[in-house]
Design a protein around this motif. Structure first.
Motif, PDB file in Angstrom:
ATOM      1  N   LEU A  46       0.825  -1.218   0.000  1.00 41.42           N
ATOM      2  CA  LEU A  46       0.000   0.000   0.000  1.00 41.42           C
ATOM      3  C   LEU A  46       0.854   1.262   0.000  1.00 41.42           C
ATOM      4  CD1 LEU A  46      -2.852  -1.049   2.448  1.00 41.42           C
ATOM      5  CD2 LEU A  46      -3.014  -0.699  -0.033  1.00 41.42           C
ATOM      6  N   ARG A  47       1.872   1.288   0.837  1.00 41.14           N
ATOM      7  CA  ARG A  47       2.748   2.463   0.870  1.00 41.14           C
ATOM      8  C   ARG A  47       3.563   2.572  -0.426  1.00 41.14           C
ATOM      9  NH1 ARG A  47       1.974   1.123   6.179  1.00 41.14           N
ATOM     10  NH2 ARG A  47       1.855   2.794   7.702  1.00 41.14           N
ATOM     11  N   GLY A  48       3.980   1.425  -0.934  1.00 42.62           N
ATOM     12  CA  GLY A  48       4.731   1.417  -2.195  1.00 42.62           C
ATOM     13  C   GLY A  48       3.897   1.947  -3.346  1.00 42.62           C
ATOM     14  N   GLU A  49       2.667   1.497  -3.446  1.00 40.43           N
ATOM     15  CA  GLU A  49       1.792   1.981  -4.513  1.00 40.43           C
ATOM     16  C   GLU A  49       1.565   3.484  -4.399  1.00 40.43           C
ATOM     17  OE1 GLU A  49      -1.677  -0.500  -4.108  1.00 40.43           O
ATOM     18  OE2 GLU A  49      -0.748  -2.151  -5.229  1.00 40.43           O
ATOM     19  N   SER A  50       1.479   3.988  -3.171  1.00 35.70           N
ATOM     20  CA  SER A  50       1.243   5.426  -2.990  1.00 35.70           C
ATOM     21  C   SER A  50       2.443   6.275  -3.405  1.00 35.70           C
ATOM     22  CB  SER A  50       0.839   5.739  -1.539  1.00 35.70           C
ATOM     23  OG  SER A  50       1.939   5.614  -0.663  1.00 35.70           O
ATOM     24  N   VAL A  51       3.661   5.744  -3.308  1.00 40.69           N
ATOM     25  CA  VAL A  51       4.824   6.526  -3.748  1.00 40.69           C
ATOM     26  C   VAL A  51       5.123   6.310  -5.227  1.00 40.69           C
ATOM     27  CG1 VAL A  51       5.850   6.649  -1.438  1.00 40.69           C
ATOM     28  CG2 VAL A  51       6.602   4.854  -3.022  1.00 40.69           C
ATOM     29  N   PRO A  66       3.289  -1.289  -9.575  1.00 35.68           N
ATOM     30  CA  PRO A  66       4.297  -2.297  -9.215  1.00 35.68           C
ATOM     31  C   PRO A  66       4.764  -3.130 -10.402  1.00 35.68           C
ATOM     32  CG  PRO A  66       2.632  -2.196  -7.514  1.00 35.68           C
ATOM     33  CD  PRO A  66       2.147  -1.313  -8.639  1.00 35.68           C
ATOM     34  N   ARG A  67       3.867  -3.514 -11.287  1.00 36.00           N
ATOM     35  CA  ARG A  67       4.278  -4.342 -12.423  1.00 36.00           C
ATOM     36  C   ARG A  67       5.174  -3.584 -13.392  1.00 36.00           C
ATOM     37  NH1 ARG A  67      -0.528  -6.114 -15.948  1.00 36.00           N
ATOM     38  NH2 ARG A  67      -0.634  -4.370 -17.359  1.00 36.00           N
ATOM     39  N   HIS A  68       4.983  -2.270 -13.503  1.00 39.83           N
ATOM     40  CA  HIS A  68       5.883  -1.453 -14.323  1.00 39.83           C
ATOM     41  C   HIS A  68       7.285  -1.456 -13.713  1.00 39.83           C
ATOM     42  CE1 HIS A  68       2.065   0.982 -15.394  1.00 39.83           C
ATOM     43  NE2 HIS A  68       2.313   0.138 -16.376  1.00 39.83           N
ATOM     44  N   LEU A  69       7.321  -1.254 -12.406  1.00 42.33           N
ATOM     45  CA  LEU A  69       8.596  -1.204 -11.697  1.00 42.33           C
ATOM     46  C   LEU A  69       9.364  -2.505 -11.864  1.00 42.33           C
ATOM     47  CD1 LEU A  69      10.384   0.376  -9.549  1.00 42.33           C
ATOM     48  CD2 LEU A  69       9.244  -1.093  -7.898  1.00 42.33           C
ATOM     49  N   ILE A  70       8.671  -3.613 -11.763  1.00 38.90           N
ATOM     50  CA  ILE A  70       9.330  -4.909 -11.871  1.00 38.90           C
ATOM     51  C   ILE A  70       9.898  -5.111 -13.268  1.00 38.90           C
ATOM     52  CG2 ILE A  70       8.927  -7.392 -11.804  1.00 38.90           C
ATOM     53  CD1 ILE A  70       6.821  -6.636  -9.557  1.00 38.90           C
ATOM     54  N   LEU A  89      15.807  -0.374 -21.602  1.00 36.82           N
ATOM     55  CA  LEU A  89      15.485   0.863 -20.903  1.00 36.82           C
ATOM     56  C   LEU A  89      16.044   2.046 -21.669  1.00 36.82           C
ATOM     57  CD1 LEU A  89      16.230   0.334 -17.096  1.00 36.82           C
ATOM     58  CD2 LEU A  89      14.035   0.489 -18.208  1.00 36.82           C
ATOM     59  N   THR A  90      15.317   3.139 -21.644  1.00 37.64           N
ATOM     60  CA  THR A  90      15.834   4.388 -22.169  1.00 37.64           C
ATOM     61  C   THR A  90      16.493   5.150 -21.018  1.00 37.64           C
ATOM     62  OG1 THR A  90      13.774   5.556 -21.663  1.00 37.64           O
ATOM     63  CG2 THR A  90      13.960   4.536 -23.871  1.00 37.64           C
ATOM     64  N   ASP A  91      17.134   6.258 -21.320  1.00 35.83           N
ATOM     65  CA  ASP A  91      17.705   7.089 -20.249  1.00 35.83           C
ATOM     66  C   ASP A  91      16.601   7.555 -19.302  1.00 35.83           C
ATOM     67  OD1 ASP A  91      20.275   6.795 -21.222  1.00 35.83           O
ATOM     68  OD2 ASP A  91      20.261   8.692 -22.328  1.00 35.83           O
ATOM     69  N   ALA A  92      15.446   7.902 -19.866  1.00 32.52           N
ATOM     70  CA  ALA A  92      14.309   8.321 -19.032  1.00 32.52           C
ATOM     71  C   ALA A  92      13.851   7.177 -18.131  1.00 32.52           C
ATOM     72  CB  ALA A  92      13.154   8.799 -19.904  1.00 32.52           C
ATOM     73  N   GLY A  93      13.894   5.949 -18.653  1.00 33.65           N
ATOM     74  CA  GLY A  93      13.532   4.784 -17.853  1.00 33.65           C
ATOM     75  C   GLY A  93      14.492   4.554 -16.705  1.00 33.65           C
ATOM     76  N   VAL A  94      15.775   4.717 -16.969  1.00 28.53           N
ATOM     77  CA  VAL A  94      16.788   4.559 -15.919  1.00 28.53           C
ATOM     78  C   VAL A  94      16.554   5.587 -14.818  1.00 28.53           C
ATOM     79  CG1 VAL A  94      19.262   4.782 -15.407  1.00 28.53           C
ATOM     80  CG2 VAL A  94      18.512   3.552 -17.456  1.00 28.53           C
ATOM     81  N   LYS A  95      16.275   6.821 -15.205  1.00 26.48           N
ATOM     82  CA  LYS A  95      16.054   7.895 -14.222  1.00 26.48           C
ATOM     83  C   LYS A  95      14.782   7.672 -13.415  1.00 26.48           C
ATOM     84  CE  LYS A  95      18.635  11.279 -16.854  1.00 26.48           C
ATOM     85  NZ  LYS A  95      18.575  12.378 -17.816  1.00 26.48           N
ATOM     86  N   ARG A  96      13.703   7.269 -14.091  1.00 28.26           N
ATOM     87  CA  ARG A  96      12.435   7.036 -13.386  1.00 28.26           C
ATOM     88  C   ARG A  96      12.569   5.852 -12.435  1.00 28.26           C
ATOM     89  NH1 ARG A  96       6.970   7.840 -15.433  1.00 28.26           N
ATOM     90  NH2 ARG A  96       7.987   9.333 -16.811  1.00 28.26           N
ATOM     91  N   LYS A 115      14.378   6.997  -9.316  1.00 26.97           N
ATOM     92  CA  LYS A 115      13.473   7.754  -8.433  1.00 26.97           C
ATOM     93  C   LYS A 115      12.535   6.819  -7.684  1.00 26.97           C
ATOM     94  CE  LYS A 115      13.330  12.043 -11.079  1.00 26.97           C
ATOM     95  NZ  LYS A 115      12.488  12.953 -11.879  1.00 26.97           N
ATOM     96  N   ALA A 116      12.012   5.826  -8.389  1.00 27.27           N
ATOM     97  CA  ALA A 116      11.093   4.865  -7.763  1.00 27.27           C
ATOM     98  C   ALA A 116      11.802   4.068  -6.676  1.00 27.27           C
ATOM     99  CB  ALA A 116      10.510   3.939  -8.820  1.00 27.27           C
ATOM    100  N   GLU A 117      13.017   3.619  -6.957  1.00 26.31           N
ATOM    101  CA  GLU A 117      13.757   2.837  -5.970  1.00 26.31           C
ATOM    102  C   GLU A 117      14.097   3.682  -4.740  1.00 26.31           C
ATOM    103  OE1 GLU A 117      15.851  -0.648  -8.584  1.00 26.31           O
ATOM    104  OE2 GLU A 117      16.888   1.277  -8.499  1.00 26.31           O
ATOM    105  N   PHE A 118      14.393   4.952  -4.952  1.00 30.36           N
ATOM    106  CA  PHE A 118      14.658   5.853  -3.834  1.00 30.36           C
ATOM    107  C   PHE A 118      13.401   5.992  -2.975  1.00 30.36           C
ATOM    108  CE2 PHE A 118      14.883  10.098  -1.913  1.00 30.36           C
ATOM    109  CZ  PHE A 118      16.095  10.006  -1.256  1.00 30.36           C
ATOM    110  N   ALA A 119      12.255   6.193  -3.622  1.00 30.81           N
ATOM    111  CA  ALA A 119      10.990   6.333  -2.893  1.00 30.81           C
ATOM    112  C   ALA A 119      10.639   5.050  -2.151  1.00 30.81           C
ATOM    113  CB  ALA A 119       9.869   6.722  -3.860  1.00 30.81           C
ATOM    114  N   LEU A 120      10.878   3.911  -2.785  1.00 31.40           N
ATOM    115  CA  LEU A 120      10.563   2.627  -2.144  1.00 31.40           C
ATOM    116  C   LEU A 120      11.519   2.317  -0.993  1.00 31.40           C
ATOM    117  CD1 LEU A 120       9.595   0.545  -5.268  1.00 31.40           C
ATOM    118  CD2 LEU A 120       8.071   1.359  -3.461  1.00 31.40           C
TER     119      LEU A 120
END
Length: 156
Positions: free
Chosen positions: A27-32, A40-44, A100-107, A110-115
């Motif tokens: 729940l907290r992961g989905e919110s960030v 979550p499936r995008h992140l994976i 992955l594109t450069d934008a994908g690497v950056k996003r 950010k997601a891993e930092f938030a998680l």
């Protein structure tokens, strides 16, 4: 009155606690992730692509245990955000290579930092060594740490 036989059982059962922790993290992961436009499936998928330096669309589908239709939808989402690029395989023109594109690497960063902040919150009562022990025990319980964690989270 007959008594039931005593069965050697552990005093504590972990299933309910693991479920509660998983829900809290999810729940907290989905919110960030939502403000980043990710589920979550995008992140994976992004994580697998980063860790493998890209792969074929079929290999990604197999890793994530998704059928062809669902993997195409997932990749369409990521491609619309310019987070991945698909190109024909030079070895086999019938296959697509996904990277992955450069934008994908950056996003993803950010997601891993938030998680990481989510995990710090959820596991605040554990010190660093205890967190490493928990991670090792969970990997061991899952059978050696294959891509099981990724596969489990993709099936939402």
């Amino acid at each position: 009155m007959t008594s039931l036989p005593v069965v050697n059982q552990p005093v504590h059962r972990s299933g309910a606690l693991l479920d509660q922790l998983a829900r809290r993290v999810r729940l907290r992961g989905e919110s960030v992730l939502a403000p980043l436009g990710l589920r979550p499936r995008h992140l994976i998928a992004l994580t697998v692509l980063r860790d493998r330096s890209g792969c074929t669309q079929q290999a990604l589908a197999a890793t994530l245990e998704m059928d062809g239709t669902n993997i195409v939808g997932l990749l369409n989402d990521l491609e619309a955000e310019s987070l991945i690029a698909r190109r024909r395989s030079p070895e086999d023109r019938r296959r697509h290579v996904v990277e992955l594109t450069d934008a994908g690497v950056k996003r993803l960063a950010k997601a891993e930092f938030a998680l990481a902040a989510v995990e710090d919150e959820v596991f605040a009562a554990l010190n660093e060594a205890q967190r490493e022990t928990l991670y090792s025990l969970l990997q061991q319980a899952l059978g050696g740490g294959e891509d099981i964690a990724c596969v489990a989270a993709i099936n939402e």
